[in-house]
Scaffold this active site. Sequence first.
Site, PDB file in Angstrom:
ATOM      1  N   TYR A  11     -41.127 -14.955  28.371  1.00 30.57           N
ATOM      2  CA  TYR A  11     -41.655 -15.432  29.658  1.00 30.57           C
ATOM      3  C   TYR A  11     -41.055 -16.782  30.053  1.00 30.57           C
ATOM      4  CZ  TYR A  11     -45.465 -12.097  30.524  1.00 30.57           C
ATOM      5  OH  TYR A  11     -46.203 -10.991  30.824  1.00 30.57           O
ATOM      6  N   LYS A  24     -41.433  -7.072  16.332  1.00 33.36           N
ATOM      7  CA  LYS A  24     -40.380  -6.051  16.339  1.00 33.36           C
ATOM      8  C   LYS A  24     -39.280  -6.546  15.413  1.00 33.36           C
ATOM      9  CE  LYS A  24     -38.552  -2.192  17.917  1.00 33.36           C
ATOM     10  NZ  LYS A  24     -39.102  -0.840  17.650  1.00 33.36           N
ATOM     11  N   ASP A  42     -49.043  -9.149  26.392  1.00 26.75           N
ATOM     12  CA  ASP A  42     -49.304  -8.744  27.776  1.00 26.75           C
ATOM     13  C   ASP A  42     -49.477  -7.228  27.835  1.00 26.75           C
ATOM     14  OD1 ASP A  42     -49.436  -8.986  30.637  1.00 26.75           O
ATOM     15  OD2 ASP A  42     -47.393  -8.199  30.700  1.00 26.75           O
ATOM     16  N   ASP A  67     -53.333  -4.881  28.044  1.00 27.44           N
ATOM     17  CA  ASP A  67     -53.693  -3.915  29.090  1.00 27.44           C
ATOM     18  C   ASP A  67     -54.050  -2.575  28.464  1.00 27.44           C
ATOM     19  OD1 ASP A  67     -53.119  -5.741  31.158  1.00 27.44           O
ATOM     20  OD2 ASP A  67     -52.140  -4.201  32.379  1.00 27.44           O
ATOM     21  N   ASP A 103     -44.165  -0.985  18.679  1.00 30.17           N
ATOM     22  CA  ASP A 103     -44.238   0.406  19.160  1.00 30.17           C
ATOM     23  C   ASP A 103     -45.313   1.172  18.393  1.00 30.17           C
ATOM     24  OD1 ASP A 103     -42.623   0.134  16.891  1.00 30.17           O
ATOM     25  OD2 ASP A 103     -41.153   1.636  17.516  1.00 30.17           O
TER      26      ASP A 103
END
Length: 364
Positions: free
Chosen positions: A142, A192, A249, A253, A225
């Site tokens: 970001y 990751k 983020d 959600d 993932d």
Amino acid sequence: MTSYRITLLPGDGIGPEITDVARQLLDAVSRRHGFELVYDEQPMGGAAIDATGEPLPASTLAACKAADAVLLAAIGSPQYDALPREKRPESGLLGLRAGMGLFANLRPVTIIPALIDASTLKREVIEGVDLLVVRELTGGVYFGTPKGRVEADGHVRGFNTMAYFDYEIDRIAKVGFDLARQRSGRLCSVDKANVLDVSQLWRDRVEALHASSYSDVALSHMYVDNAAMQLVRNPRQFDVLLTSNLFGDILSDEAAMLSGSIGMLPSASLGESGPGLFEPIHGSAPDIARQDKANPMAMVLSAAMLLRVGLKQDAAAADLEAAVDRVLAAGYRTGDLMAEGCTPLGCKAMGDQLLAALEAAQPA
Ligand code: IPM
Ligand code: MG
């Protein structure tokens, strides 16, 4: 009487409607518990662009820093999408997080029993879910540089940089470990590291901190993932999920939908010191703005987090949360949660029910 300064940022879309509801409830609950809230309403996001040309005017940031706590509703609207990125509402929010040093974003996900059938997932999967996403908020892709757009070899290339300093990882990991200690003692760090160098550093620092200071916490690691898959396969396995800005983020959600509606989830953003920022995790829902259709509950629950985490007014926070539980148990629903046999209500009427439920109960 103890008095607190609250900077209110109603923002855009449904923001002003849900702010009205939250403010009514905050007024009522502070009266019951013998403290006073003094509000300072400031423009932010699209509302600020309209008023000043900037999504985060310097005066708004200054008012936020000077407050005891900040309550933000939501920002953004498609009408600003054509502006250069730094002039858009979202940039104002990122500037606010950075400007206030709010590196730790806490997004709790619990299942309210009355809403268990509102989720798109099966009851047996979500029953008893109680997890907390701890998202790094002022670093990663970001904010990383270099970023932008260049022309190369006759093509246009867009790029961002996902980067973390060791100290940025350490301070958010500490928040995660400390919260895990207060909860069930389990922390799952999501990265990751099988692909990204920045994630390998993340994992190395989290492991080092675990070994040096938090060996009592049960630490696990998961690739992002797999975490996305596990969140819908078996969300009860998680307690605290520690992760970077972008992964947090996305995963928050996803986790929000376990609870039935993104319209239910609050969040807190905290720094090393200074005031915290409290906001629902949902957006400004411009499609239903000014139609009295919004669900104000995530905003009310964010106000409860403000009271508990920001002002240490635990009993007042518990009163707001209990009011939400009682109104849902009585079968009142906004459109996003509507189910057979329930009573549909608009935003304002939901606010009135919450207020009545608050007034009807003994203070916590
Ligand atoms: C969130 C939002 C923001 C983010 C947007 C509005 C900039 O999606 O708080 O999760 O990406 O952080
Ligand atoms: Mg988001």
